[in-house]
Design a protein around this motif. Structure first.
Motif, PDB file in Angstrom:
ATOM      1  N   ILE A  36       0.871  -1.165   0.000  1.00  0.00           N
ATOM      2  CA  ILE A  36       0.000   0.000   0.000  1.00  0.00           C
ATOM      3  C   ILE A  36       0.914   1.222   0.000  1.00  0.00           C
ATOM      4  O   ILE A  36       1.814   1.325   0.832  1.00  0.00           O
ATOM      5  CB  ILE A  36      -0.895  -0.006   1.246  1.00  0.00           C
ATOM      6  CG1 ILE A  36      -1.770  -1.260   1.243  1.00  0.00           C
ATOM      7  CG2 ILE A  36      -1.722   1.268   1.323  1.00  0.00           C
ATOM      8  CD1 ILE A  36      -2.246  -1.677   2.600  1.00  0.00           C
ATOM      9  N   CYS A  37       0.707   2.127  -0.927  1.00  0.00           N
ATOM     10  CA  CYS A  37       1.519   3.344  -0.998  1.00  0.00           C
ATOM     11  C   CYS A  37       0.825   4.467  -0.239  1.00  0.00           C
ATOM     12  O   CYS A  37      -0.384   4.666  -0.379  1.00  0.00           O
ATOM     13  CB  CYS A  37       1.739   3.760  -2.446  1.00  0.00           C
ATOM     14  SG  CYS A  37       2.805   2.620  -3.350  1.00  0.00           S
ATOM     15  N   VAL A  38       1.608   5.168   0.576  1.00  0.00           N
ATOM     16  CA  VAL A  38       1.089   6.268   1.391  1.00  0.00           C
ATOM     17  C   VAL A  38       1.865   7.526   1.025  1.00  0.00           C
ATOM     18  O   VAL A  38       3.093   7.550   1.133  1.00  0.00           O
ATOM     19  CB  VAL A  38       1.242   5.969   2.898  1.00  0.00           C
ATOM     20  CG1 VAL A  38       0.737   7.139   3.731  1.00  0.00           C
ATOM     21  CG2 VAL A  38       0.519   4.677   3.264  1.00  0.00           C
ATOM     22  N   LEU A  39       1.146   8.559   0.605  1.00  0.00           N
ATOM     23  CA  LEU A  39       1.762   9.841   0.263  1.00  0.00           C
ATOM     24  C   LEU A  39       1.274  10.896   1.244  1.00  0.00           C
ATOM     25  O   LEU A  39       0.085  11.220   1.282  1.00  0.00           O
ATOM     26  CB  LEU A  39       1.399  10.253  -1.168  1.00  0.00           C
ATOM     27  CG  LEU A  39       1.809  11.662  -1.598  1.00  0.00           C
ATOM     28  CD1 LEU A  39       3.331  11.825  -1.575  1.00  0.00           C
ATOM     29  CD2 LEU A  39       1.246  11.971  -2.984  1.00  0.00           C
ATOM     30  N   ASP A  40       2.195  11.398   2.063  1.00  0.00           N
ATOM     31  CA  ASP A  40       1.878  12.464   3.015  1.00  0.00           C
ATOM     32  C   ASP A  40       3.179  13.201   3.319  1.00  0.00           C
ATOM     33  O   ASP A  40       4.221  12.568   3.480  1.00  0.00           O
ATOM     34  CB  ASP A  40       1.287  11.874   4.300  1.00  0.00           C
ATOM     35  CG  ASP A  40       0.580  12.924   5.140  1.00  0.00           C
ATOM     36  OD1 ASP A  40       1.234  13.925   5.528  1.00  0.00           O
ATOM     37  OD2 ASP A  40      -0.614  12.755   5.413  1.00  0.00           O
TER      38      ASP A  40
ATOM     39  N   GLN B  82       3.244  -1.855 -10.158  1.00  0.00           N
ATOM     40  CA  GLN B  82       1.795  -2.006  -9.974  1.00  0.00           C
ATOM     41  C   GLN B  82       1.456  -1.601  -8.544  1.00  0.00           C
ATOM     42  O   GLN B  82       2.042  -2.110  -7.586  1.00  0.00           O
ATOM     43  CB  GLN B  82       1.379  -3.448 -10.221  1.00  0.00           C
ATOM     44  CG  GLN B  82      -0.112  -3.636 -10.155  1.00  0.00           C
ATOM     45  CD  GLN B  82      -0.522  -5.042 -10.553  1.00  0.00           C
ATOM     46  OE1 GLN B  82       0.299  -5.869 -10.921  1.00  0.00           O
ATOM     47  NE2 GLN B  82      -1.807  -5.313 -10.473  1.00  0.00           N
ATOM     48  N   VAL B  83       0.532  -0.667  -8.407  1.00  0.00           N
ATOM     49  CA  VAL B  83       0.108  -0.181  -7.098  1.00  0.00           C
ATOM     50  C   VAL B  83      -1.375  -0.518  -6.937  1.00  0.00           C
ATOM     51  O   VAL B  83      -2.216  -0.020  -7.682  1.00  0.00           O
ATOM     52  CB  VAL B  83       0.320   1.352  -6.972  1.00  0.00           C
ATOM     53  CG1 VAL B  83      -0.208   1.867  -5.643  1.00  0.00           C
ATOM     54  CG2 VAL B  83       1.794   1.696  -7.141  1.00  0.00           C
ATOM     55  N   ALA B  84      -1.667  -1.376  -5.971  1.00  0.00           N
ATOM     56  CA  ALA B  84      -3.056  -1.786  -5.750  1.00  0.00           C
ATOM     57  C   ALA B  84      -3.857  -0.685  -5.052  1.00  0.00           C
ATOM     58  O   ALA B  84      -5.013  -0.442  -5.377  1.00  0.00           O
ATOM     59  CB  ALA B  84      -3.101  -3.060  -4.929  1.00  0.00           C
ATOM     60  N   LEU B  85      -3.217  -0.022  -4.084  1.00  0.00           N
ATOM     61  CA  LEU B  85      -3.926   0.969  -3.267  1.00  0.00           C
ATOM     62  C   LEU B  85      -2.984   2.103  -2.895  1.00  0.00           C
ATOM     63  O   LEU B  85      -1.851   1.856  -2.484  1.00  0.00           O
ATOM     64  CB  LEU B  85      -4.470   0.308  -1.997  1.00  0.00           C
ATOM     65  CG  LEU B  85      -5.183   1.206  -0.990  1.00  0.00           C
ATOM     66  CD1 LEU B  85      -6.427   1.856  -1.607  1.00  0.00           C
ATOM     67  CD2 LEU B  85      -5.556   0.416   0.256  1.00  0.00           C
ATOM     68  N   ALA B  86      -3.479   3.315  -3.034  1.00  0.00           N
ATOM     69  CA  ALA B  86      -2.722   4.496  -2.624  1.00  0.00           C
ATOM     70  C   ALA B  86      -3.556   5.299  -1.638  1.00  0.00           C
ATOM     71  O   ALA B  86      -4.756   5.487  -1.836  1.00  0.00           O
ATOM     72  CB  ALA B  86      -2.380   5.363  -3.831  1.00  0.00           C
ATOM     73  N   VAL B  87      -2.899   5.752  -0.566  1.00  0.00           N
ATOM     74  CA  VAL B  87      -3.521   6.627   0.419  1.00  0.00           C
ATOM     75  C   VAL B  87      -2.849   7.985   0.237  1.00  0.00           C
ATOM     76  O   VAL B  87      -1.642   8.120   0.467  1.00  0.00           O
ATOM     77  CB  VAL B  87      -3.332   6.095   1.855  1.00  0.00           C
ATOM     78  CG1 VAL B  87      -4.003   7.015   2.857  1.00  0.00           C
ATOM     79  CG2 VAL B  87      -3.882   4.670   1.976  1.00  0.00           C
TER      80      VAL B  87
END
Length: 132
Positions: free
Chosen positions: A8-12, A49-54
């Motif tokens: 899961i990729c998290v961008l903050d 491949q990124v399934a989910l990004a926050v």
């Protein structure tokens, strides 16, 4: 529920938020990759491949909504959860209209967040205790 080993990729831009979310996901057996800068995240998403990004809405160099739009171009299959610490009128509607799976206002409940992550990763699967 199906197992997932997807990252899961998290961008903050806030290091404490990235660290907290990473620890929370890790505590549930999920893997997170965190990003401080939108450009770094988008470069990663264009190569992996990124399934989910926050995605956080308020970033110094770009709006999270602009990142969401660009992500749809480079990785159209990625599900997105948009989050913000300061909600303003129209932001939620814009995120959802842009295809976000969900919109959260920080701080959010950890258990509800984990349940939301599982629903995003496993559409149609039930998450939570089974009721007889």
């Amino acid at each position: 529920m199906p197992e997932t080993n997807e990252t899961i990729c998290v961008l903050d831009d806030d290091a404490s938020v990235r660290s907290s979310i990473e620890r929370l996901l890790d505590s549930d057996g999920l893997s997170a990759q965190t990003f401080e800068r939108a450009d770094d995240f988008l470069a990663h998403a264009s190569r992996h491949q990124v399934a989910l990004a926050v995605l956080d809405v308020w970033l110094p160099e770009a709006s999270g909504l602009a990142v969401q739009q660009r992500l749809r171009e480079v990785s159209p299959g990625t599900r997105v959860i948009v989050m913000t610490g300061r909600e303003q009128p129209g932001i939620r509607a814009a995120a959802l209209a842009g295809g976000a799976f969900a919109f959260l206002v920080k701080p959010f409940d950890d258990e509800a967040f984990i349940a939301l992550i599982h629903r995003a990763l496993n559409p149609g699967a039930e998450y939570g205790p089974k009721v007889p």
